[in-house]
Design a protein around this motif. Structure first.
Motif, short mmCIF file in Angstrom:
data_model
loop_
_atom_site.label_atom_id
_atom_site.label_comp_id
_atom_site.label_asym_id
_atom_site.label_seq_id
_atom_site.Cartn_x
_atom_site.Cartn_y
_atom_site.Cartn_z
N GLU A 59 1.22 -0.99 -0.02
CA GLU A 59 -0.52 -0.35 -0.35
C GLU A 59 1.24 0.81 -0.02
N MET A 60 1.87 1.02 0.96
CA MET A 60 3.00 2.14 0.69
C MET A 60 3.21 2.64 -0.24
N ALA A 61 3.58 1.36 -1.16
CA ALA A 61 4.54 1.59 -2.21
C ALA A 61 3.83 1.62 -3.92
N GLY A 62 2.17 1.90 -3.21
CA GLY A 62 1.65 2.05 -4.94
C GLY A 62 1.70 0.41 -5.55
N ILE A 63 1.53 -0.33 -4.72
CA ILE A 63 1.66 -1.82 -5.56
C ILE A 63 0.33 -2.65 -5.51
N ASP A 64 -0.19 -3.07 -6.40
CA ASP A 64 -0.87 -3.69 -6.20
C ASP A 64 -1.19 -5.87 -5.74
N LEU A 65 -1.14 -5.62 -4.71
CA LEU A 65 -0.60 -7.63 -4.40
C LEU A 65 -1.75 -8.34 -4.35
N PRO A 66 -1.65 -9.15 -5.02
CA PRO A 66 -2.48 -10.13 -5.34
C PRO A 66 -2.14 -11.02 -3.90
N GLU A 67 -4.01 -11.45 -3.31
CA GLU A 67 -4.60 -12.12 -2.71
C GLU A 67 -3.48 -13.09 -1.89
N GLY A 68 -3.00 -13.57 -1.03
CA GLY A 68 -2.48 -14.43 -0.40
C GLY A 68 -0.81 -14.54 0.02
N LYS A 69 -0.37 -13.40 -0.93
CA LYS A 69 1.18 -13.33 -0.98
C LYS A 69 1.12 -12.27 0.57
N THR A 70 1.96 -12.66 0.82
CA THR A 70 3.05 -12.21 2.39
C THR A 70 4.59 -12.17 2.18
N PHE A 71 5.27 -12.19 1.06
CA PHE A 71 6.54 -11.69 1.12
C PHE A 71 7.21 -11.32 -0.74
N PHE A 72 8.21 -10.26 -0.87
CA PHE A 72 8.14 -9.77 -2.13
C PHE A 72 9.71 -10.42 -2.45
N ILE A 73 9.63 -10.70 -3.88
CA ILE A 73 10.93 -11.09 -4.62
C ILE A 73 11.50 -10.30 -5.25
N VAL A 74 11.93 -10.13 -5.28
CA VAL A 74 12.92 -9.14 -5.94
C VAL A 74 14.65 -9.07 -7.35
N PRO A 75 14.12 -9.89 -8.69
CA PRO A 75 15.21 -9.89 -9.44
C PRO A 75 16.06 -9.15 -8.45
N GLU A 76 17.23 -9.88 -8.68
CA GLU A 76 18.26 -8.45 -8.65
C GLU A 76 19.96 -9.06 -9.28
N THR A 77 20.58 -8.48 -9.47
CA THR A 77 22.15 -8.85 -10.64
C THR A 77 23.72 -8.45 -9.60
N GLY A 78 23.20 -7.49 -9.39
CA GLY A 78 24.44 -6.58 -8.47
C GLY A 78 24.23 -6.74 -6.78
N TYR A 79 25.42 -5.72 -6.73
CA TYR A 79 25.29 -5.96 -5.40
C TYR A 79 26.15 -4.82 -4.82
N GLY A 80 25.95 -4.80 -3.30
CA GLY A 80 26.86 -2.56 -3.08
C GLY A 80 25.42 -1.57 -3.08
N PRO A 81 26.07 -0.06 -2.61
CA PRO A 81 24.95 0.35 -2.18
C PRO A 81 24.30 0.96 -3.75
N ASP A 82 24.91 0.74 -5.34
CA ASP A 82 23.97 1.23 -6.12
C ASP A 82 22.76 -0.02 -6.52
N HIS A 83 23.16 -0.88 -5.52
CA HIS A 83 22.12 -2.32 -5.54
C HIS A 83 20.68 -2.79 -4.58
N PRO A 84 20.91 -1.75 -3.32
CA PRO A 84 20.62 -1.68 -2.07
C PRO A 84 19.36 -2.96 -1.69
N PHE A 85 18.95 -3.73 -2.33
CA PHE A 85 18.44 -4.79 -2.31
C PHE A 85 19.06 -6.39 -2.16
N SER A 86 20.70 -5.46 -2.14
CA SER A 86 21.53 -6.29 -1.70
C SER A 86 22.12 -6.33 -0.15
N GLY A 87 21.27 -5.52 0.13
CA GLY A 87 21.50 -5.25 1.59
C GLY A 87 19.88 -6.06 2.68
#
Length: 476
Positions: free
Chosen positions: A313-341
Protein backbone atom coordinates in the motif's frame (compact mmCIF):
# COMPACT_ATOMS: atom_id res chain seq x y z
CA UNK A 1 21.79 19.82 55.91
CA UNK A 2 21.62 17.19 53.13
CA UNK A 3 19.77 18.36 50.04
CA UNK A 4 17.54 15.73 48.46
CA UNK A 5 17.71 15.35 44.69
CA UNK A 6 14.66 14.14 42.78
CA UNK A 7 14.93 11.54 40.02
CA UNK A 8 14.11 14.24 37.51
CA UNK A 9 17.16 16.26 38.62
CA UNK A 10 19.62 13.38 38.37
CA UNK A 11 22.02 13.55 35.49
CA UNK A 12 22.21 10.40 33.30
CA UNK A 13 25.62 9.64 34.83
CA UNK A 14 24.31 9.85 38.40
CA UNK A 15 21.15 7.90 37.60
CA UNK A 16 23.11 5.06 36.06
CA UNK A 17 25.66 5.19 38.89
CA UNK A 18 22.83 4.58 41.36
CA UNK A 19 21.50 1.66 39.31
CA UNK A 20 24.95 0.12 39.00
CA UNK A 21 25.48 0.40 42.75
CA UNK A 22 22.19 -1.38 43.38
CA UNK A 23 23.05 -4.01 40.78
CA UNK A 24 26.51 -4.58 42.24
CA UNK A 25 25.11 -4.99 45.75
CA UNK A 26 22.64 -7.59 44.48
CA UNK A 27 25.33 -9.47 42.56
CA UNK A 28 27.49 -9.67 45.69
CA UNK A 29 24.67 -11.53 47.43
CA UNK A 30 24.71 -14.39 44.92
CA UNK A 31 28.45 -14.48 44.24
CA UNK A 32 28.77 -17.61 46.35
CA UNK A 33 25.51 -19.28 45.32
CA UNK A 34 25.61 -22.98 44.61
CA UNK A 35 24.82 -24.43 41.20
CA UNK A 36 21.45 -25.55 42.52
CA UNK A 37 20.56 -22.04 43.73
CA UNK A 38 21.61 -20.45 40.44
CA UNK A 39 19.62 -22.93 38.38
CA UNK A 40 16.53 -22.48 40.55
CA UNK A 41 16.74 -18.74 39.93
CA UNK A 42 16.86 -18.97 36.16
CA UNK A 43 14.05 -21.53 36.11
CA UNK A 44 11.88 -19.12 38.06
CA UNK A 45 12.81 -16.19 35.82
CA UNK A 46 11.75 -17.99 32.66
CA UNK A 47 8.59 -19.43 34.16
CA UNK A 48 7.51 -15.95 35.27
CA UNK A 49 7.37 -14.71 31.67
CA UNK A 50 6.72 -17.89 29.67
CA UNK A 51 3.94 -19.52 31.67
CA UNK A 52 0.53 -19.90 30.00
CA UNK A 53 -1.52 -16.74 30.19
CA UNK A 54 1.47 -14.47 30.76
CA UNK A 55 3.28 -15.27 27.49
CA UNK A 56 0.15 -14.43 25.52
CA UNK A 57 -0.19 -11.11 27.35
CA UNK A 58 3.44 -10.18 26.71
CA UNK A 59 3.20 -11.10 23.02
CA UNK A 60 0.18 -8.90 22.44
CA UNK A 61 1.56 -6.06 24.56
CA UNK A 62 4.82 -6.10 22.58
CA UNK A 63 3.01 -5.81 19.23
CA UNK A 64 0.74 -3.08 20.56
CA UNK A 65 3.62 -1.01 21.90
CA UNK A 66 6.23 -1.43 19.17
CA UNK A 67 3.95 -1.89 16.13
CA UNK A 68 6.65 -4.28 14.86
CA UNK A 69 6.24 -7.92 13.90
CA UNK A 70 3.17 -9.97 14.71
CA UNK A 71 1.57 -11.80 17.61
CA UNK A 72 2.52 -15.29 16.44
CA UNK A 73 6.19 -14.39 16.13
CA UNK A 74 6.29 -12.64 19.50
CA UNK A 75 4.52 -15.53 21.20
CA UNK A 76 6.97 -18.06 19.76
CA UNK A 77 9.87 -16.04 21.11
CA UNK A 78 8.58 -15.41 24.62
CA UNK A 79 7.03 -18.83 25.09
CA UNK A 80 9.18 -21.24 23.08
CA UNK A 81 12.57 -19.54 22.62
CA UNK A 82 12.93 -18.76 26.32
CA UNK A 83 12.10 -22.36 27.25
CA UNK A 84 14.55 -23.67 24.66
CA UNK A 85 17.30 -21.39 25.98
CA UNK A 86 16.67 -22.53 29.54
CA UNK A 87 16.77 -26.16 28.43
CA UNK A 88 20.01 -25.49 26.57
CA UNK A 89 21.88 -24.19 29.63
CA UNK A 90 20.16 -25.69 32.65
CA UNK A 91 22.46 -28.73 32.87
CA UNK A 92 25.65 -26.73 32.22
CA UNK A 93 28.05 -26.48 35.13
CA UNK A 94 28.69 -22.78 35.66
CA UNK A 95 29.75 -22.71 39.34
CA UNK A 96 33.09 -23.91 40.69
CA UNK A 97 35.31 -26.18 38.63
CA UNK A 98 34.26 -26.15 34.98
CA UNK A 99 36.93 -28.38 33.49
CA UNK A 100 39.88 -30.52 34.50
CA UNK A 101 42.45 -31.03 31.77
CA UNK A 102 44.40 -34.00 33.09
CA UNK A 103 46.87 -34.05 30.21
CA UNK A 104 47.99 -30.48 30.90
CA UNK A 105 47.19 -30.69 34.65
CA UNK A 106 45.01 -27.56 34.52
CA UNK A 107 41.78 -26.85 36.43
CA UNK A 108 39.41 -24.10 35.22
CA UNK A 109 37.26 -22.34 37.81
CA UNK A 110 34.27 -20.10 36.98
CA UNK A 111 34.08 -16.60 38.47
CA UNK A 112 31.37 -13.98 37.87
CA UNK A 113 32.15 -10.81 35.92
CA UNK A 114 29.86 -8.56 37.99
CA UNK A 115 27.35 -6.19 36.41
CA UNK A 116 26.34 -6.91 32.82
CA UNK A 117 25.07 -3.97 30.78
CA UNK A 118 22.68 -5.28 28.15
CA UNK A 119 21.20 -3.52 25.14
CA UNK A 120 17.84 -4.78 23.85
CA UNK A 121 16.56 -3.89 20.35
CA UNK A 122 13.03 -2.84 19.44
CA UNK A 123 12.74 -5.76 17.00
CA UNK A 124 13.17 -8.49 19.64
CA UNK A 125 12.26 -6.78 22.92
CA UNK A 126 10.20 -9.64 24.33
CA UNK A 127 12.70 -12.51 24.65
CA UNK A 128 16.01 -10.65 24.48
CA UNK A 129 15.92 -9.33 28.08
CA UNK A 130 14.97 -12.78 29.38
CA UNK A 131 17.64 -14.65 27.45
CA UNK A 132 20.35 -12.17 28.36
CA UNK A 133 19.24 -12.14 31.98
CA UNK A 134 19.34 -15.90 32.46
CA UNK A 135 22.74 -16.12 30.78
CA UNK A 136 23.98 -13.39 33.15
CA UNK A 137 22.54 -14.99 36.29
CA UNK A 138 23.75 -18.44 35.20
CA UNK A 139 27.23 -16.96 35.59
CA UNK A 140 26.26 -15.40 39.00
CA UNK A 141 26.16 -11.91 37.55
CA UNK A 142 23.55 -9.18 37.76
CA UNK A 143 22.21 -7.37 34.71
CA UNK A 144 20.90 -3.93 33.76
CA UNK A 145 18.86 -3.83 30.56
CA UNK A 146 18.75 -0.71 28.40
CA UNK A 147 15.78 -1.06 26.04
CA UNK A 148 15.05 0.76 22.82
CA UNK A 149 12.67 3.65 23.68
CA UNK A 150 10.07 2.13 21.35
CA UNK A 151 9.90 -0.94 23.62
CA UNK A 152 10.43 0.57 27.07
CA UNK A 153 7.07 -0.55 28.49
CA UNK A 154 7.54 -4.10 27.22
CA UNK A 155 10.97 -4.15 28.83
CA UNK A 156 9.57 -2.88 32.13
CA UNK A 157 6.83 -5.51 32.14
CA UNK A 158 9.29 -8.32 31.52
CA UNK A 159 11.93 -7.10 33.96
CA UNK A 160 9.31 -6.58 36.67
CA UNK A 161 8.05 -10.14 36.21
CA UNK A 162 11.57 -11.53 36.50
CA UNK A 163 12.26 -9.37 39.56
CA UNK A 164 9.16 -10.72 41.29
CA UNK A 165 10.25 -14.27 40.54
CA UNK A 166 13.75 -13.60 41.89
CA UNK A 167 12.35 -12.24 45.15
CA UNK A 168 10.06 -15.26 45.47
CA UNK A 169 13.20 -17.42 45.32
CA UNK A 170 14.78 -15.48 48.18
CA UNK A 171 17.26 -13.50 46.09
CA UNK A 172 17.54 -9.71 45.57
CA UNK A 173 15.28 -8.22 42.90
CA UNK A 174 18.09 -5.97 41.69
CA UNK A 175 19.78 -8.91 39.99
CA UNK A 176 17.65 -7.68 37.09
CA UNK A 177 17.13 -3.95 36.57
CA UNK A 178 15.52 -2.31 33.57
CA UNK A 179 16.04 1.34 32.63
CA UNK A 180 12.46 2.59 32.72
CA UNK A 181 12.99 5.84 30.81
CA UNK A 182 15.76 5.02 28.34
CA UNK A 183 17.82 7.54 26.45
CA UNK A 184 21.00 7.50 24.40
CA UNK A 185 22.83 9.29 27.20
CA UNK A 186 21.79 6.70 29.78
CA UNK A 187 22.72 3.81 27.51
CA UNK A 188 26.15 5.33 26.92
CA UNK A 189 26.62 5.79 30.66
CA UNK A 190 25.60 2.20 31.33
CA UNK A 191 28.20 1.01 28.84
CA UNK A 192 30.87 3.07 30.60
CA UNK A 193 29.97 2.01 34.14
CA UNK A 194 29.11 -1.70 33.87
CA UNK A 195 31.66 -4.54 33.93
CA UNK A 196 30.81 -6.12 30.56
CA UNK A 197 28.54 -5.03 27.73
CA UNK A 198 26.25 -7.40 25.86
CA UNK A 199 25.20 -5.33 22.87
CA UNK A 200 22.42 -6.29 20.49
CA UNK A 201 21.09 -3.49 18.33
CA UNK A 202 21.92 -1.23 15.44
CA UNK A 203 25.43 -0.85 14.07
CA UNK A 204 25.91 2.58 15.66
CA UNK A 205 25.07 1.25 19.11
CA UNK A 206 27.37 -1.74 18.77
CA UNK A 207 30.17 0.58 17.63
CA UNK A 208 29.51 2.76 20.67
CA UNK A 209 29.76 -0.33 22.88
CA UNK A 210 33.18 -1.17 21.49
CA UNK A 211 34.26 2.46 21.97
CA UNK A 212 33.06 2.72 25.58
CA UNK A 213 36.24 1.49 27.23
CA UNK A 214 34.35 -1.42 28.80
CA UNK A 215 34.91 -4.99 27.55
CA UNK A 216 32.08 -5.59 25.08
CA UNK A 217 30.43 -8.47 23.29
CA UNK A 218 28.82 -7.07 20.17
CA UNK A 219 27.17 -8.42 17.07
CA UNK A 220 27.55 -7.57 13.40
CA UNK A 221 25.01 -6.65 10.76
CA UNK A 222 22.79 -9.46 9.56
CA UNK A 223 22.25 -10.00 5.84
CA UNK A 224 21.74 -13.72 5.40
CA UNK A 225 22.28 -15.15 1.92
CA UNK A 226 20.65 -18.51 1.15
CA UNK A 227 21.72 -20.81 -1.68
CA UNK A 228 19.53 -23.52 -3.20
CA UNK A 229 21.44 -26.00 -5.38
CA UNK A 230 20.30 -28.66 -7.85
CA UNK A 231 20.38 -31.45 -5.24
CA UNK A 232 17.98 -29.75 -2.82
CA UNK A 233 14.49 -30.88 -1.88
CA UNK A 234 12.77 -27.89 -3.47
CA UNK A 235 9.43 -28.24 -1.69
CA UNK A 236 11.20 -28.38 1.67
CA UNK A 237 13.44 -25.44 0.75
CA UNK A 238 10.52 -23.28 -0.40
CA UNK A 239 8.55 -23.88 2.78
CA UNK A 240 11.52 -23.18 5.04
CA UNK A 241 12.43 -20.01 3.15
CA UNK A 242 8.83 -18.85 3.61
CA UNK A 243 9.00 -19.60 7.34
CA UNK A 244 12.26 -17.72 7.73
CA UNK A 245 11.24 -14.75 5.57
CA UNK A 246 7.91 -14.17 7.31
CA UNK A 247 8.72 -15.14 10.93
CA UNK A 248 7.70 -12.15 13.07
CA UNK A 249 7.46 -10.23 9.77
CA UNK A 250 11.25 -10.40 9.32
CA UNK A 251 12.04 -8.51 12.52
CA UNK A 252 15.09 -10.75 12.94
CA UNK A 253 18.43 -9.75 11.42
CA UNK A 254 18.75 -13.43 10.47
CA UNK A 255 15.84 -13.34 8.04
CA UNK A 256 16.63 -14.42 4.47
CA UNK A 257 17.70 -11.23 2.69
CA UNK A 258 18.92 -12.79 -0.54
CA UNK A 259 18.21 -16.17 -2.11
CA UNK A 260 20.62 -17.53 -4.73
CA UNK A 261 19.29 -20.21 -7.08
CA UNK A 262 21.45 -22.29 -9.40
CA UNK A 263 20.37 -22.31 -13.02
CA UNK A 264 19.14 -25.91 -13.20
CA UNK A 265 16.36 -25.38 -10.64
CA UNK A 266 15.76 -21.63 -11.01
CA UNK A 267 12.37 -21.62 -12.75
CA UNK A 268 11.04 -24.53 -10.74
CA UNK A 269 12.13 -23.01 -7.42
CA UNK A 270 10.71 -19.60 -8.24
CA UNK A 271 7.37 -21.27 -8.99
CA UNK A 272 7.47 -23.05 -5.64
CA UNK A 273 8.28 -19.84 -3.79
CA UNK A 274 5.34 -18.17 -5.51
CA UNK A 275 3.19 -21.08 -4.37
CA UNK A 276 4.27 -20.35 -0.78
CA UNK A 277 3.12 -16.73 -0.90
CA UNK A 278 6.01 -15.06 -2.67
CA UNK A 279 5.28 -12.23 -5.10
CA UNK A 280 7.84 -11.58 -7.85
CA UNK A 281 7.88 -7.86 -8.62
CA UNK A 282 8.35 -6.45 -12.12
CA UNK A 283 10.78 -3.65 -12.98
CA UNK A 284 8.29 -0.85 -12.29
CA UNK A 285 7.24 -2.38 -8.97
CA UNK A 286 10.88 -2.88 -8.01
CA UNK A 287 11.48 0.83 -8.49
CA UNK A 288 8.43 1.71 -6.37
CA UNK A 289 9.52 -0.71 -3.67
CA UNK A 290 13.05 0.68 -3.62
CA UNK A 291 11.81 4.24 -3.14
CA UNK A 292 9.54 3.07 -0.33
CA UNK A 293 12.10 0.97 1.57
CA UNK A 294 14.94 3.51 1.37
CA UNK A 295 14.81 7.27 1.83
CA UNK A 296 18.00 9.18 0.99
CA UNK A 297 20.03 6.00 1.26
CA UNK A 298 18.67 5.07 4.69
CA UNK A 299 16.25 2.30 5.57
CA UNK A 300 12.75 3.66 6.09
CA UNK A 301 11.83 2.54 9.61
CA UNK A 302 8.14 2.67 8.68
CA UNK A 303 8.52 -0.55 6.64
CA UNK A 304 10.48 -2.54 9.26
CA UNK A 305 8.69 -5.74 10.33
CA UNK A 306 5.42 -4.75 8.64
CA UNK A 307 2.98 -6.96 6.68
CA UNK A 308 3.43 -7.23 2.93
CA UNK A 309 0.01 -5.65 2.45
CA UNK A 310 1.07 -2.50 4.29
CA UNK A 311 4.34 -2.20 2.37
CA UNK A 312 2.46 -2.72 -0.92
CA UNK A 313 0.00 0.00 0.00
CA UNK A 314 2.83 2.40 0.86
CA UNK A 315 4.56 1.61 -2.44
CA UNK A 316 1.42 1.77 -4.58
CA UNK A 317 1.69 -1.88 -5.60
CA UNK A 318 -1.40 -3.97 -6.26
CA UNK A 319 -0.50 -7.05 -4.23
CA UNK A 320 -2.56 -10.16 -5.08
CA UNK A 321 -4.44 -11.83 -2.25
CA UNK A 322 -2.50 -14.45 -0.33
CA UNK A 323 0.94 -13.00 -1.03
CA UNK A 324 2.99 -12.53 2.14
CA UNK A 325 6.50 -11.64 0.95
CA UNK A 326 8.17 -9.87 -1.97
CA UNK A 327 10.72 -11.45 -4.31
CA UNK A 328 12.94 -8.91 -6.08
CA UNK A 329 15.06 -10.14 -9.01
CA UNK A 330 18.57 -8.69 -8.68
CA UNK A 331 21.98 -9.07 -10.32
CA UNK A 332 24.29 -6.59 -8.61
CA UNK A 333 25.45 -5.84 -5.09
CA UNK A 334 26.58 -2.85 -3.07
CA UNK A 335 25.20 0.66 -2.48
CA UNK A 336 23.96 0.99 -6.07
CA UNK A 337 21.92 -2.18 -5.56
CA UNK A 338 20.28 -1.65 -2.15
CA UNK A 339 18.17 -4.81 -2.35
CA UNK A 340 21.44 -6.72 -1.84
CA UNK A 341 21.58 -5.34 1.72
CA UNK A 342 19.67 -5.93 4.92
CA UNK A 343 16.01 -4.94 4.64
CA UNK A 344 14.39 -5.96 7.97
CA UNK A 345 11.20 -6.56 6.03
CA UNK A 346 9.33 -9.28 4.15
CA UNK A 347 11.35 -8.47 1.03
CA UNK A 348 14.09 -10.69 -0.39
CA UNK A 349 16.44 -10.30 -3.33
CA UNK A 350 16.65 -13.14 -5.86
CA UNK A 351 19.78 -14.09 -7.81
CA UNK A 352 20.32 -16.58 -10.62
CA UNK A 353 23.74 -18.26 -10.88
CA UNK A 354 25.28 -20.99 -13.01
CA UNK A 355 26.46 -23.36 -10.28
CA UNK A 356 27.66 -23.68 -6.67
CA UNK A 357 30.93 -21.88 -7.43
CA UNK A 358 29.11 -18.84 -8.75
CA UNK A 359 26.73 -19.05 -5.78
CA UNK A 360 29.70 -18.83 -3.43
CA UNK A 361 31.10 -15.88 -5.37
CA UNK A 362 27.73 -14.12 -5.24
CA UNK A 363 27.38 -14.79 -1.50
CA UNK A 364 30.78 -13.26 -0.80
CA UNK A 365 30.06 -10.27 -3.02
CA UNK A 366 26.73 -9.56 -1.30
CA UNK A 367 28.18 -9.96 2.18
CA UNK A 368 31.18 -7.81 1.35
CA UNK A 369 28.57 -5.05 1.19
CA UNK A 370 26.64 -6.03 4.33
CA UNK A 371 26.49 -9.01 6.66
CA UNK A 372 29.99 -10.42 6.41
CA UNK A 373 30.67 -12.83 9.26
CA UNK A 374 27.05 -13.22 10.36
CA UNK A 375 25.49 -16.23 8.62
CA UNK A 376 24.50 -17.84 5.39
CA UNK A 377 22.63 -20.99 4.47
CA UNK A 378 22.29 -23.69 1.88
CA UNK A 379 19.59 -26.12 0.82
CA UNK A 380 21.46 -29.09 -0.58
CA UNK A 381 21.91 -32.83 -0.30
CA UNK A 382 25.50 -32.66 -1.50
CA UNK A 383 28.07 -32.71 1.30
CA UNK A 384 30.64 -31.59 -1.27
CA UNK A 385 28.66 -28.45 -2.08
CA UNK A 386 27.85 -27.77 1.58
CA UNK A 387 31.49 -27.93 2.67
CA UNK A 388 32.65 -26.03 -0.42
CA UNK A 389 30.36 -23.14 0.52
CA UNK A 390 31.31 -23.35 4.21
CA UNK A 391 35.04 -23.28 3.42
CA UNK A 392 34.87 -20.45 0.89
CA UNK A 393 32.53 -17.98 2.64
CA UNK A 394 33.50 -15.47 5.33
CA UNK A 395 30.80 -16.46 7.76
CA UNK A 396 30.42 -17.66 11.33
CA UNK A 397 27.44 -19.95 10.69
CA UNK A 398 26.23 -22.02 7.77
CA UNK A 399 22.75 -23.39 8.31
CA UNK A 400 22.04 -26.48 6.20
CA UNK A 401 18.46 -27.33 5.15
CA UNK A 402 17.03 -25.15 7.94
CA UNK A 403 15.00 -21.92 8.07
CA UNK A 404 17.73 -19.37 8.78
CA UNK A 405 15.88 -16.93 11.05
CA UNK A 406 14.56 -19.69 13.28
CA UNK A 407 17.77 -21.72 13.36
CA UNK A 408 21.06 -19.85 13.55
CA UNK A 409 20.44 -18.64 17.09
CA UNK A 410 19.65 -22.20 18.15
CA UNK A 411 16.53 -24.31 17.89
CA UNK A 412 15.29 -27.74 18.89
CA UNK A 413 16.29 -29.29 15.56
CA UNK A 414 19.99 -28.30 15.76
CA UNK A 415 22.87 -28.11 18.20
CA UNK A 416 23.55 -24.38 18.01
CA UNK A 417 23.68 -22.53 21.33
CA UNK A 418 20.39 -20.78 22.09
CA UNK A 419 20.83 -17.02 22.11
CA UNK A 420 19.80 -13.78 20.44
CA UNK A 421 23.39 -12.48 20.32
CA UNK A 422 25.38 -13.74 17.34
CA UNK A 423 29.07 -12.91 17.19
CA UNK A 424 30.42 -12.31 13.68
CA UNK A 425 34.16 -12.61 14.26
CA UNK A 426 36.72 -10.27 12.75
CA UNK A 427 34.71 -10.28 9.49
CA UNK A 428 31.92 -8.39 11.25
CA UNK A 429 34.16 -6.36 13.55
CA UNK A 430 33.45 -8.56 16.58
CA UNK A 431 35.70 -10.26 19.09
CA UNK A 432 33.94 -13.60 18.88
CA UNK A 433 32.20 -15.90 16.41
CA UNK A 434 30.15 -17.49 19.19
CA UNK A 435 26.46 -17.85 19.71
CA UNK A 436 26.96 -15.82 22.88
CA UNK A 437 25.94 -17.55 26.12
CA UNK A 438 26.72 -17.54 29.85
CA UNK A 439 30.22 -18.88 29.11
CA UNK A 440 31.03 -15.52 27.52
CA UNK A 441 29.83 -13.71 30.67
CA UNK A 442 32.22 -15.20 33.21
CA UNK A 443 35.87 -14.97 34.12
CA UNK A 444 37.88 -18.17 34.37
CA UNK A 445 40.75 -18.87 36.72
CA UNK A 446 43.20 -21.47 35.44
CA UNK A 447 44.95 -23.47 38.14
CA UNK A 448 48.15 -25.00 36.82
CA UNK A 449 49.94 -27.82 38.67
CA UNK A 450 53.30 -29.28 37.65
CA UNK A 451 53.19 -32.12 35.17
CA UNK A 452 54.05 -35.57 36.47
CA UNK A 453 56.76 -35.72 33.81
CA UNK A 454 58.43 -32.52 32.64
CA UNK A 455 58.22 -31.97 28.89
CA UNK A 456 61.42 -32.22 26.88
CA UNK A 457 62.08 -30.22 23.72
CA UNK A 458 62.73 -32.77 20.95
CA UNK A 459 65.78 -32.80 18.74
CA UNK A 460 65.99 -30.18 16.01
CA UNK A 461 65.48 -32.85 13.37
CA UNK A 462 62.26 -34.03 15.03
CA UNK A 463 60.97 -30.53 15.75
CA UNK A 464 61.81 -28.77 12.48
CA UNK A 465 62.10 -31.71 10.11
CA UNK A 466 65.13 -32.77 8.07
CA UNK A 467 63.90 -30.99 4.92
CA UNK A 468 63.69 -27.58 6.63
CA UNK A 469 67.13 -27.94 8.20
CA UNK A 470 68.74 -28.96 4.92
CA UNK A 471 66.93 -26.26 2.94
CA UNK A 472 68.26 -23.48 5.14
CA UNK A 473 71.71 -25.05 5.42
CA UNK A 474 72.03 -24.87 1.62
CA UNK A 475 70.78 -21.28 1.63
CA UNK A 476 73.79 -20.57 3.77
Amino acid sequence: MTQLVSDEELTPALEIKALVERSRAAQAQIENYTQEQVDALIRAMVWAVAKPGVAEKIAQFTVDETQLGNYDGKFLKISRKTRATLMDIIDDKSVGILEEDKERNIIKIAKPVGVIGALAPSTNPEATPVIKAIHAVKGRNSIIVAPHPRAKLTNKMICDLMREAIVAMGAPADLVIGIDTPSLEKTNELMKQCDRILATGGGAMVTAAYSSGTPALGVGVGNAVITVDETADLDDAAEKIRISKTLDLAASCSSDNSVVLVDKIYDQMVSKLEGKGGYVVNAAEKDKLQHTIWHDGHLNTAIVAQPATKIAEMAGIDLPEGKTFFIVPETGYGPDHPFSGEKLSVVMALYRVKDIDEAILKTNQIQSYQGQGHSCGIYSNSDENILKLANATKTSRVMVNQPQAASNSGNLWNGMRQTFSLGCGSWGGNGTNNNISWRDLINETWVSKPLAVTKVIPSDEDLFGKDIIEKFAKAG
